[in-house]
Structure formats: structure tokens, C-alpha cells
Design an enzyme around this catalytic site. Structure first.
Site: not given
Ligand SMILES: *Cc1c(COP(=O)(O)O)cnc(C)c1O
Length: 409
Positions: A187
Site C-alpha cells: 500500500k
Molecule cells: C489490500 C486491500 C485490502 C486489505 O488490506 P489488508 O491489510 O491486506 O488486510 C482491502 N481492500 C482493498 C481494496 C485492498 O487493496
């Protein structure tokens, strides 16, 4: 290279982590000293201040943040939640675990929810719309906000891929009833694993806090004003909080560097007929983590993807509903995609491949070039990184331009 924040991990994160190790205070609850807040507490206050949000609750993942948002907003069995068919599987999984019914909707050439299609899918059971700001860019928040207001629905923002982005000057995650963010390494910024939930509403905050901390009221008191809930333990650990605080201080820099690299690459690739950039609902407000091209023809997108050793977005694993075997299972009578429910309970809703023809078509015509997020799983196997120098950016632009020339003529 995972996400852009990962590229900026450095001594600031290390120093914070060392402070935690020196005290061995590993949870967000420091023993005895209320004047010595934990990193998790500091992180929450930093986020509230910089995003002008009334409440932030840090949790251990983006998935936990989504679950917390759904629980906080009292969404559960019998409720329908409209969610795009192009999103990470966690958006849909969190709805499943809330007990509600996910209703898939089409995306348009912005690769985010098509508000007109959302409206067609509203029924008397619809309780919320989950707007997913995919690949770093905002959904059409004006249209979705109007729609939610007109039909009395809650708007939940999944901001996992777009931390720091804004729409018309408002930070994503503060526009709807709640926003959910992820801090995993792919992210915008990262704490290893982690996430957080935002809301401007006191009652939603109380329920959200209680849900992720075994039903305690905010401030970990036994009694408070609000609803008594069974909660879970989804709390952020203070080692993650230490990293998150240092990354938060870098967010603006990470975003400006990502946007700069994206502009430099995109400007060096001349426009031509047969392809255009993805529609952006706020070009200045998006993160810039990916540069997406939408072609007129599927065959052209496939040829360009193959020449760049990447794939079209229709093949991105677990981001397209047709690539989620759990959804096919959910459609089967007696299917068991989750221990808490059976398949075949979703009466009248189709999750099978082919049920969102416009989403299938636009994803088959789309190729994403990595800028700050390089993730072949996301379908971005070709591109640059936020640390690329001028020469690397120019080289990538040349390869992209000559590939487009070769395929489109
Ligand atoms: C990465 C992601 C999540 C989940 O995040 P995690 O920290 O991996 O649990 C949820 N929604 C979207 C759109 C994502 O890209």
C-alpha cells in the site's frame, strides 16, 4: 519493490521501533503512565489531525478495518452491501464475515463503481455501498454521495489502495460514514501489517472501537455511553504503531514523489488513437501509484501486455470477481466458502464469471503500468518505482511508446 512507502523505510522507523524495544511495552496499552502515550495512540491522533477526521482507530490490517467499519455501522444478516466486481477479495470477504450479502456492481472506465449501475442494484434490503478507491484513485464521490443520500444508504470507503488521496479537496475515507485503510507492504505507506478506520460520528466510533477491542468502550473503560458489543481482538501492536508513526510523517513526501514519477513517465508517452488513460474523478487528488491505459480493443491490450511481460487487468489475481473461486462456491447450493455460512443463501444474486459483462470488458482492455506499486498479482508487472532516476523513467517510457507504436500503428 512493493508500495512506495516501503521504499522510504529508514532510520526514522528504526528509531521508533527501538524505543518500543527499550521499554518492552509491546501493546498499545502502556502500563501506568497515561502521559506517555503508545505509538498506536500517537498514530491515531496524527491521522485525525492531518485528515481532519473526528476519530481514527488503528487495527491490525485493512481487512480488520473493513470488518470494523461494517460492525460499527451495524451491517449484518439480511442487509445487502453493493460492492464493485473489481476490488481486492478482502472487500467482499469482509461483507461475507459481517453476515451481510455482497451485491456486485459494474465498474466503468475509471475502474471504480459506475454509479448508474449501483442505482439499478438497490433493493429494499440494500443498506450500504462500499466504494473502493481502486489503484490509488477516487471513485465518483459526488454521484455516490448523492445516491446514498437519496436512498438512505450508508457509504463505506475502502481506501486500502489510496491512502492520502483526496476528492475535491477532501481526503478519501472522511467523506462516507466510515473509511477503512490498509498499511500492508503493497500500500501507499506501510507498518508491515496494519490498518485503520476513520469516522466523523461519535456513535460509529464507539462501536468501531468496541468491536476491535473485545467490547471495551473507547479509552478501554468498562462503562461508556453507547452500545454494548461483543468484540474481537483486532488491535494494532505497538511495534507496528512505531513504524506507522514514522511512515505517516512521510506520507506527503511519498505521494509527491509518486505523483512526480507518474507525471514524468506519462508525459513522455505521447497520446494516440486506440488508447487513452483511465478516467480520473480527481486527477490532482489521486495517489499516482499506477498509470492505467484503457484500449479500444481487447486484442490490442493483450498484445501490449504480452510485449511488456505483464497482463491485462482482467487477469489480476483475486482482484476481479471472476478470479475469486470463493464467489463461485458461494453461488452453489451447499457450497461452504466461509465457516459461518453456507452457499446458496444469497438468493437471486449472481457471482459467477460473466455476470458483470462491462467490468469484464473494461478490465480486458486495461493495462496498468507500475509507478509506486509494483505487484504482478495486481497486474502491474511492468513499470518504474518511486526511486527510479530520470534515465530509468525515460527507458520505461521509450519501451512503452515503441510497444504502443508497434501494436496500434
Ligand atoms: C489490500 C486491500 C485490502 C486489505 O488490506 P489488508 O491489510 O491486506 O488486510 C482491502 N481492500 C482493498 C481494496 C485492498 O487493496
Amino acid at each position: 519493490m512493493p508500495g512506495p512507502g516501503y521504499a522510504f523505510l529508514g532510520h526514522e522507523e528504526r528509531e521508533n521501533v527501538e524505543k518500543v524495544l527499550e521499554s518492552w511495552e509491546l501493546t498499545r496499552f502502556k502500563r501506568d503512565n497515561p502521559n506517555n502515550p503508545s505509538f498506536v495512540d500517537v498514530f491515531e491522533r496524527l491521522v485525525e489531525r492531518s485528515f481532519s477526521a473526528a476519530h481514527c482507530v488503528a487495527v491490525n490490517s485493512g481487512t480488520s478495518a473493513l470488518l470494523t467499519a461494517l460492525a460499527a455501522l451495524d451491517i449484518g444478516p439480511g442487509d445487502e452491501v453493493i460492492v464493485p466486481g473489481y476490488t481486492f477479495v478482502a472487500s467482499i470477504g469482509s461483507i461475507i464475515y459481517s453476515g451481510a450479502t455482497p451485491v456486485l456492481a459494474e465498474v466503468d472506465e475509471s475502474l471504480t463503481l459506475d454509479p448508474a449501475d449501483v442505482e439499478r442494484r438497490i433493493t429494499p434490503r440494500t443498506k450500504a455501498i462500499m466504494a473502493v478507491h481502486m489503484l490509488g484513485a477516487p471513485c465518483d464521490m459526488n454521484a455516490l454521495t448523492r445516491l446514498a443520500e437519496r436512498h438512505g444508504l450508508l457509504l463505506i470507503e475502502d481506501v486500502a489502495q489510496a491512502c492520502g488521496a483526496s476528492h475535491e479537496g477532501r481526503r478519501l475515507g472522511t467523506i462516507g460514514a466510515a473509511g477503512a485503510f490498509s498499511l500492508n507492504p503493497f500500500k501507499v505507506i506501510t507498518s508491515g501489517e496494519g490498518g485503520f478506520f476513520l469516522t466523523n460520528d461519535d456513535h460509529t466510533h464507539q462501536r468501531g472501537y468496541s468491536f476491535q477491542d473485545q467490547g471495551w468502550f473507547p479509552g478501554r473503560t468498562d462503562i461508556g455511553s453507547g452500545d454494548v458489543l461483543f468484540g474481537l481482538n483486532l488491535r494494532m501492536a505497538d511495534l507496528a504503531g512505531a513504524v506507522a508513526c514514522a511512515q505517516w510523517e512521510k506520507l506527503d513526501h511519498v505521494l509527491s514523489e509518486t505523483r512526480r514519477v507518474k507525471k514524468q513517465l506519462a508525459d513522455a508517452v505521447p497520446e494516440r488513437p486506440g488508447v487513452r488513460r483511465r478516467v480520473l474523478h480527481d486527477a490532482a487528488g489521486e495517489c499516482g501509484t499506477l498509470l492505467v491505459y484503457v484500449f479500444d480493443r481487447v486484442a490490442d491490450a493483450q498484445s501490449v501486455a504480452a510485449a511488456l511481460d505483464t497482463k491485462t487487468l482482467v487477469d489480476s489475481g483475486r482482484h476481479h470477481y471472476a478470479n475469486m473461486p470463493q464467489l463461485a462456491e458461494l453461488s452453489k447450493p451447499g457450497g461452504r466458502p466461509s465457516p459461518f455460512r453456507r452457499g446458496g443463501e444469497e438468493g437471486g444474486h449472481s457471482y459467477l464469471p460473466g455476470s458483470l459483462p462491462r467490468t469484464d470488458d473494461v478490465l480486458a482492455r486495461s493495462v496498468a503500468v507500475a509507478i509506486g506499486v509494483s505487484d504482478s498479482y495486481l497486474g502491474a508487472g511492468f513499470g518504474v518505482t518511486v526511486r527510479s532516476d530520470d534515465e530509468e523513467i525515460a527507458k520505461a517510457a521509450d519501451r512503452l511508446s515503441s510497444t504502443l507504436d508497434g501494436v496500434l500503428g
